[in-house]
Design a protein around this motif. Structure first.
Motif, short mmCIF file in Angstrom:
data_model
loop_
_atom_site.label_atom_id
_atom_site.label_comp_id
_atom_site.label_asym_id
_atom_site.label_seq_id
_atom_site.Cartn_x
_atom_site.Cartn_y
_atom_site.Cartn_z
N LEU A 58 0.81 -1.22 0.00
CA LEU A 58 0.00 0.00 0.00
C LEU A 58 0.84 1.27 0.00
O LEU A 58 0.34 2.34 -0.38
CB LEU A 58 -0.95 -0.01 1.21
CG LEU A 58 -2.05 -1.08 1.17
CD1 LEU A 58 -3.12 -0.79 2.20
CD2 LEU A 58 -2.67 -1.19 -0.20
N TYR B 249 -2.54 -0.11 5.78
CA TYR B 249 -3.08 1.25 5.69
C TYR B 249 -2.12 2.28 6.27
O TYR B 249 -2.17 3.46 5.89
CB TYR B 249 -4.44 1.31 6.37
CG TYR B 249 -5.52 0.64 5.55
CD1 TYR B 249 -5.87 1.14 4.30
CD2 TYR B 249 -6.16 -0.51 6.01
CE1 TYR B 249 -6.84 0.52 3.53
CE2 TYR B 249 -7.13 -1.13 5.25
CZ TYR B 249 -7.47 -0.62 4.01
OH TYR B 249 -8.42 -1.23 3.24
N LEU C 57 -0.17 3.14 3.36
CA LEU C 57 -0.93 4.00 2.45
C LEU C 57 -0.88 5.46 2.88
O LEU C 57 -0.84 6.38 2.04
CB LEU C 57 -2.37 3.50 2.39
CG LEU C 57 -3.30 4.22 1.41
CD1 LEU C 57 -2.85 3.99 -0.03
CD2 LEU C 57 -4.74 3.73 1.61
N HIS D 259 -10.05 -6.43 -1.12
CA HIS D 259 -9.46 -5.23 -0.54
C HIS D 259 -10.60 -4.36 -0.04
O HIS D 259 -11.33 -3.76 -0.80
CB HIS D 259 -8.65 -4.50 -1.64
CG HIS D 259 -7.96 -3.28 -1.14
ND1 HIS D 259 -8.17 -2.74 0.11
CD2 HIS D 259 -7.06 -2.46 -1.76
CE1 HIS D 259 -7.42 -1.66 0.26
NE2 HIS D 259 -6.75 -1.47 -0.87
#
Length: 277
Positions: A104, A225, A228, A276
């Motif tokens: 990510l 995350y 990300l 996802h």
């Protein structure tokens, strides 16, 4: 008499002459008055029975002690094995989380910096630069639609490894090439490579047995995350120091880790992927 004094025999089997006041020797050698005497061999037989009983008692005691020691050893061995198994599970989940972070992080870098790279470094128009992330998103969506079929055919380990190789080659080609068209193709390959990595990592984490259901998925998703969110900031910070072209080389290196770690951590076992979220 000796056996009676040592309390080896009890009861009427042996009468101690010292207790009843009788002489220790037999006063009737001719066999008269034998009613109160111990029969020949009776004392030896009783002593043998007592000895065998004591021996059996000692054997039982030794057996009980050994059984207790074996039970204690088995319990200790079981605890050691359980602790080692929990440690191995924790390490595997941590490795999956690291791979999810790499995946990510690359996705966040493409979403924030692909258009900037095409416009500033390759000199394209704003409209053409926007196509970079569009191509990345289209190929990623297509890859996630077919990811489960590919995982069922080749196995999640081979799929994650292959995706890491494709993503690394695609982004490296976009950075090396001076052509906007080739840069666009490179970002498209980068999206196709990243498409199935994160879902397969979540699927593998969900199949790991943990003390609480969903622990592996939660940790891997959280690490992903985090990548990300941190990825665009990290790329921007390095871009200010060495330039955007070299800063985007960070995801290329991480795709190399993805290619190696996909086989080692995910493994060749065939399993379905997870979406996802």
């Amino acid at each position: 008499a000796v056996l009676a004094r040592r309390r080896l025999l009890h009861g009427p089997e042996v009468i101690d002459p010292a207790i009843v006041g009788a002489p220790a020797t037999d006063p009737d050698p001719a066999g008269q008055g034998t009613a109160g005497r111990t029969a020949p061999g009776e004392g030896k037989g009783a002593a043998g029975r007592v000895g065998r009983a004591r021996l059996m008692g000692r054997v039982r005691l030794i057996g009980r002690v050994r059984l207790m020691e074996r039970t204690r050893l088995m319990g200790w061995t079981g605890r050691v094995r359980a602790a080692a198994r929990q440690h191995a599970v924790a390490l595997r989940i941590a490795a999956l989380g690291l791979l999810a972070l790499c995946s990510l992080l690359g996705e966040g870098a493409a979403g924030s910096w692909s258009a900037v790279y095409l416009r500033d470094n390759l000199g394209t128009s704003a409209a053409f630069a926007a196509l970079g992330y569009a191509a990345f998103s289209v190929t990623m969506a297509a890859g996630r639609l077919t990811g489960d079929r590919l995982a069922a055919r080749f196995g999640p380990g081979r799929l994650v490894t292959g995706c890491g190789v494709v993503a690394g080659i695609g982004l490296a080609g976009a950075l090396i090439s001076r052509s906007p068209a080739l840069g666009l193709v490179g970002f498209a390959l980068f999206g196709a490579g990243l498409s199935s990595t994160f879902p397969q990592l979540l699927s593998t984490a969900g199949n790991i047995r943990t003390s609480r259901s969903g622990t592996g998925i939660a940790r891997v998703a959280g690490a992903g995350y985090l990548g990300l969110l941190v990825g665009p900031v990290l790329i921007g910070s390095f871009a200010g120091l060495v330039g955007l072209r070299l800063a985007l080389g960070i995801p290329v290196i991480l795709m190399g880790f993805m290619a190696v770690g996909g086989w080692l951590v995910v493994g060749p076992r065939r399993a379905g992927g997870a979406g996802h979220g």
